[in-house]
Design an enzyme around this catalytic site. Structure first.
Site, mmCIF file in Angstrom:
data_model
loop_
_atom_site.group_PDB
_atom_site.id
_atom_site.type_symbol
_atom_site.label_atom_id
_atom_site.label_comp_id
_atom_site.label_asym_id
_atom_site.label_seq_id
_atom_site.Cartn_x
_atom_site.Cartn_y
_atom_site.Cartn_z
ATOM 1 N N LYS A 112 37.258 53.270 33.272
ATOM 2 C CA LYS A 112 36.204 54.269 33.093
ATOM 3 C C LYS A 112 36.309 55.377 34.136
ATOM 4 O O LYS A 112 36.083 56.551 33.831
ATOM 5 C CB LYS A 112 34.828 53.607 33.140
ATOM 6 N N HIS A 135 28.229 39.718 41.886
ATOM 7 C CA HIS A 135 27.686 38.932 40.783
ATOM 8 C C HIS A 135 26.442 38.200 41.269
ATOM 9 O O HIS A 135 26.385 37.680 42.374
ATOM 10 C CB HIS A 135 28.711 37.963 40.184
#
Length: 124
Positions: free
Chosen positions: A54, A102
């Site tokens: 991206k 995470h």
């Protein structure tokens, strides 16, 4: 250029249970698989590779594949990535940075890519 990706860890876990090692081999090389001992790490690596794509503005596809992005960790565990010389040259990449986290069932990654400045324009 900055790219961000987030993934639900349970989605990666389900794919790992369904397809085993083949799933990991789809987006990781052997060295990366060895680093991804936990499901959360594998999910973070997925997000990292998507974030890099991206940041380059091309996504995963013909211009850039999962295996073109090599994830590594420093001795202290800090993630980083490398790209093949041809891709570094094509995008005029001068520096890169990567962060992976995470928590709460999600993995997120942010990739920053610095490119050579384009020549200043004389136009006003």
């Amino acid at each position: 250029m900055i790219g961000v990706d987030i993934v639900v860890v349970s989605r990666i876990e389900a794919a790992m249970k369904r397809h085993g090692e083949r799933f990991l081999q789809r987006f990781l090389n052997e060295e990366e698989i060895a680093l991804a001992q936990k499901t959360e790490t594998a999910a973070g690596f997925w997000a990292a590779k998507e974030a890099v794509a991206k940041a380059l503005g091309c996504g995963i596809g013909a211009e850039l594949g999962f295996h073109d992005i090599l994830l590594v960790k420093s001795p202290k565990g800090a993630p980083s990535f490398t790209l093949p010389p041809a891709i570094m040259q094509r995008y005029a990449i001068t520096d890169t940075s990567l962060s992976i986290a995470h928590d709460g069932g999600f993995a997120i990654a942010v990739a920053a890519i610095e490119t050579a400045a384009s020549p200043a324009s004389d136009e006003v």
